[in-house]
Design an enzyme around this catalytic site. Structure first.
Site, PDB file in Angstrom:
ATOM      1  N   GLY A 177       2.193   2.150  10.805  1.00  0.00           N
ATOM      2  CA  GLY A 177       3.185   3.215  10.670  1.00  0.00           C
ATOM      3  C   GLY A 177       3.845   3.605  11.982  1.00  0.00           C
ATOM      4  O   GLY A 177       4.496   4.633  12.079  1.00  0.00           O
TER       5      GLY A 177
ATOM      6  N   GLU B 176      -5.970  -4.802  10.298  1.00  0.00           N
ATOM      7  CA  GLU B 176      -4.930  -3.827  10.619  1.00  0.00           C
ATOM      8  C   GLU B 176      -5.249  -3.150  11.947  1.00  0.00           C
ATOM      9  O   GLU B 176      -6.056  -2.210  11.988  1.00  0.00           O
ATOM     10  CB  GLU B 176      -4.842  -2.771   9.514  1.00  0.00           C
ATOM     11  CG  GLU B 176      -4.479  -3.348   8.164  1.00  0.00           C
ATOM     12  CD  GLU B 176      -3.793  -2.323   7.263  1.00  0.00           C
ATOM     13  OE1 GLU B 176      -2.725  -2.651   6.737  1.00  0.00           O
ATOM     14  OE2 GLU B 176      -4.303  -1.200   7.110  1.00  0.00           O
TER      15      GLU B 176
ATOM     16  N   GLU C 247      -6.930   5.029   7.481  1.00  0.00           N
ATOM     17  CA  GLU C 247      -6.667   6.448   7.186  1.00  0.00           C
ATOM     18  C   GLU C 247      -7.859   7.080   6.480  1.00  0.00           C
ATOM     19  O   GLU C 247      -8.172   8.252   6.701  1.00  0.00           O
ATOM     20  CB  GLU C 247      -5.380   6.566   6.345  1.00  0.00           C
ATOM     21  CG  GLU C 247      -4.155   6.308   7.206  1.00  0.00           C
ATOM     22  CD  GLU C 247      -2.986   5.688   6.455  1.00  0.00           C
ATOM     23  OE1 GLU C 247      -2.945   5.743   5.211  1.00  0.00           O
ATOM     24  OE2 GLU C 247      -2.096   5.138   7.136  1.00  0.00           O
TER      25      GLU C 247
ATOM     26  N   HIS D 118      -9.555   1.620   4.353  1.00  0.00           N
ATOM     27  CA  HIS D 118      -8.324   1.747   5.135  1.00  0.00           C
ATOM     28  C   HIS D 118      -8.568   2.694   6.308  1.00  0.00           C
ATOM     29  O   HIS D 118      -9.324   3.665   6.183  1.00  0.00           O
ATOM     30  CB  HIS D 118      -7.194   2.270   4.244  1.00  0.00           C
ATOM     31  CG  HIS D 118      -5.866   2.181   4.919  1.00  0.00           C
ATOM     32  ND1 HIS D 118      -5.432   3.136   5.811  1.00  0.00           N
ATOM     33  CD2 HIS D 118      -4.892   1.238   4.868  1.00  0.00           C
ATOM     34  CE1 HIS D 118      -4.243   2.785   6.274  1.00  0.00           C
ATOM     35  NE2 HIS D 118      -3.888   1.632   5.717  1.00  0.00           N
TER      36      HIS D 118
ATOM     37  N   SER E  64       2.999  -2.258  10.336  1.00  0.00           N
ATOM     38  CA  SER E  64       4.440  -2.363  10.581  1.00  0.00           C
ATOM     39  C   SER E  64       5.011  -3.755  10.266  1.00  0.00           C
ATOM     40  O   SER E  64       5.949  -4.217  10.901  1.00  0.00           O
ATOM     41  CB  SER E  64       4.783  -1.968  12.020  1.00  0.00           C
ATOM     42  OG  SER E  64       4.405  -0.619  12.266  1.00  0.00           O
TER      43      SER E  64
ATOM     44  N   ASN F 103       0.877  -1.170   0.000  1.00  0.00           N
ATOM     45  CA  ASN F 103       0.000   0.000   0.000  1.00  0.00           C
ATOM     46  C   ASN F 103       0.917   1.223   0.000  1.00  0.00           C
ATOM     47  O   ASN F 103       1.469   1.587   1.030  1.00  0.00           O
ATOM     48  CB  ASN F 103      -0.884  -0.026   1.262  1.00  0.00           C
ATOM     49  CG  ASN F 103      -1.702   1.245   1.406  1.00  0.00           C
ATOM     50  OD1 ASN F 103      -1.801   2.047   0.478  1.00  0.00           O
ATOM     51  ND2 ASN F 103      -2.303   1.419   2.586  1.00  0.00           N
ATOM     52  N   TRP F 104       1.064   1.801  -1.184  1.00  0.00           N
ATOM     53  CA  TRP F 104       2.004   2.928  -1.290  1.00  0.00           C
ATOM     54  C   TRP F 104       1.475   4.189  -0.616  1.00  0.00           C
ATOM     55  O   TRP F 104       2.219   5.138  -0.404  1.00  0.00           O
ATOM     56  CB  TRP F 104       2.292   3.233  -2.766  1.00  0.00           C
ATOM     57  CG  TRP F 104       3.106   2.187  -3.477  1.00  0.00           C
ATOM     58  CD1 TRP F 104       3.570   1.002  -2.970  1.00  0.00           C
ATOM     59  CD2 TRP F 104       3.558   2.238  -4.838  1.00  0.00           C
ATOM     60  NE1 TRP F 104       4.278   0.311  -3.917  1.00  0.00           N
ATOM     61  CE2 TRP F 104       4.289   1.055  -5.088  1.00  0.00           C
ATOM     62  CE3 TRP F 104       3.411   3.164  -5.868  1.00  0.00           C
ATOM     63  CZ2 TRP F 104       4.878   0.785  -6.321  1.00  0.00           C
ATOM     64  CZ3 TRP F 104       3.991   2.895  -7.105  1.00  0.00           C
ATOM     65  CH2 TRP F 104       4.721   1.717  -7.326  1.00  0.00           C
ATOM     66  N   LYS F 105       0.174   4.234  -0.350  1.00  0.00           N
ATOM     67  CA  LYS F 105      -0.445   5.447   0.197  1.00  0.00           C
ATOM     68  C   LYS F 105      -0.132   6.632  -0.734  1.00  0.00           C
ATOM     69  O   LYS F 105      -0.036   6.437  -1.947  1.00  0.00           O
ATOM     70  CB  LYS F 105       0.017   5.685   1.632  1.00  0.00           C
ATOM     71  CG  LYS F 105      -0.163   4.427   2.486  1.00  0.00           C
ATOM     72  CD  LYS F 105       0.027   4.628   3.952  1.00  0.00           C
ATOM     73  CE  LYS F 105      -0.199   3.305   4.673  1.00  0.00           C
ATOM     74  NZ  LYS F 105      -0.138   3.422   6.126  1.00  0.00           N
TER      75      LYS F 105
ATOM     76  N   GLY G  92       2.654  -1.160   4.268  1.00  0.00           N
ATOM     77  CA  GLY G  92       2.772   0.265   3.978  1.00  0.00           C
ATOM     78  C   GLY G  92       4.230   0.655   3.780  1.00  0.00           C
ATOM     79  O   GLY G  92       4.807   0.487   2.707  1.00  0.00           O
ATOM     80  N   GLY G  93       4.847   1.165   4.834  1.00  0.00           N
ATOM     81  CA  GLY G  93       6.213   1.688   4.769  1.00  0.00           C
ATOM     82  C   GLY G  93       7.203   0.779   4.052  1.00  0.00           C
ATOM     83  O   GLY G  93       7.971   1.237   3.188  1.00  0.00           O
TER      84      GLY G  93
HETATM   85  P1  PGA Z   1       2.575   0.166   7.655  1.00  0.00           P
HETATM   86  O1  PGA Z   1       1.145   0.432   6.968  1.00  0.00           O
HETATM   87  O2  PGA Z   1       3.087  -1.124   7.094  1.00  0.00           O
HETATM   88  O3  PGA Z   1       3.412   1.350   7.265  1.00  0.00           O
HETATM   89  O4  PGA Z   1       2.345   0.070   9.129  1.00  0.00           O
HETATM   90  C1  PGA Z   1       0.245  -0.602   6.738  1.00  0.00           C
HETATM   91  C2  PGA Z   1      -1.025  -0.042   6.150  1.00  0.00           C
HETATM   92  O5  PGA Z   1      -1.442   1.047   6.570  1.00  0.00           O
HETATM   93  O6  PGA Z   1      -1.634  -0.656   5.260  1.00  0.00           O
END
Ligand code: PGA
Length: 249
Positions: free
Chosen positions: A170, A164, A96, A94, A210, A9-11, A231-232
């Site tokens: 994050g 999640e 966010e 998600h 994470s 997930n590049w966001k 994500g990251g």
């Molecule tokens: P993260 O994000 O791996 O940076 O914790 C995961 C996500 O939000 O899908």
């Protein structure tokens, strides 16, 4: 057996050219992948990344989709628009989006049904906040999300769930493999109960929060965990590839 699925997930990271370069770097590293590999990219990166993934096992995903087929929804993108560009997966709900963009269980449900109707595979995110976990409300919150987000879905094996825990996104603070396994086991049990006869046993459930090259093996060794939403660590080719190759030495 449920086939593992690792999705990045590049966001809101990577311009189209940066995204294409990242995929070019990932490609050779994941050519022997045994799992499904997906990159969920910003909508405007889709044409460039589509070209970049050609000839590889990497599948294209988006990060949101509107629930209407078309109409007066300024700034939104429909499932058919994604389909025309070869998009196969779409992240829905998600945390966010729930936190910053007014996403609710109701809109998550509508988006999920629209994506399925168009033949996209939704990756539907559910999870609890730190406060909810600490006050012992995790299962209650997840049960509510399960009941509302998947209402009306006929075949649950056609979607992916990403569990999640919001406190792990994050933050560098991962759920322990045991915690993640236990909670995902709970989700599957609830799904089977609420949606009897809808193929819940074949539905894949990812862990997200994470997840990285260092902890992916332990998480993926857990029997309930069918993959990761990353994500990251999906923004660096070697890290993402290490997660995709979790089953290799
Ligand atoms: P993260 O994000 O791996 O940076 O914790 C995961 C996500 O939000 O899908």
């Amino acid at each position: 057996m449920r086939r593992p699925i690792i999705a990045g997930n590049w966001k809101m990271n990577n311009t189209a050219s940066e995204g294409a370069a990242l995929v070019a770097a990932i490609k050779p590293l994941v050519k022997d992948a045994k799992c499904d590999v997906v990159v969920c990219v910003p909508a405007i990166d889709i044409p460039a990344v589509r070209k970049a993934v050609r000839g590889s096992k990497i599948r294209l995903g988006a990060q949101n989709v509107h629930f209407a087929e078309k109409g007066a929804y300024t700034g939104e993108i429909s499932a058919n628009m994604l389909k025309e560009y070869g998009v196969q997966y779409v992240i829905i709900g998600h945390s966010e989006r729930r936190q910053y963009f007014g996403e609710t269980d109701e809109t998550v449900n509508k988006r999920t049904l629209a994506a399925l109707a168009a033949g996209l595979t939704p990756i539907v995110c559910i999870g609890e906040t730190l406060e909810e976990r600490e006050s012992g409300k995790t299962n209650e919150v997840l049960s509510r999300q399960i009941e509302k987000d998947f209402a009306g879905v006929e075949d649950l094996s056609k979607l992916v769930v990403a569990y999640e825990p919001i406190w792990a996104i994050g933050t560098g603070r991962t759920a322990t493999a045991e915690q993640a396994n236990e909670t995902i086991g709970f989700i599957r049990k609830r799904m089977k109960k609420i949606y009897a006869g809808k193929n819940a046993g074949r539905m894949r459930i990812q862990y997200g929060g994470s997840m990285n090259a260092g902890n992916c093996k332990e998480l993926m060794a857990m029997p309930e965990i069918d993959g990761g939403l990353i994500g990251g660590a999906s923004l660096k080719a070697p890290d993402f590839a290490a997660i995709v190759n979790f089953d290799k030495e």
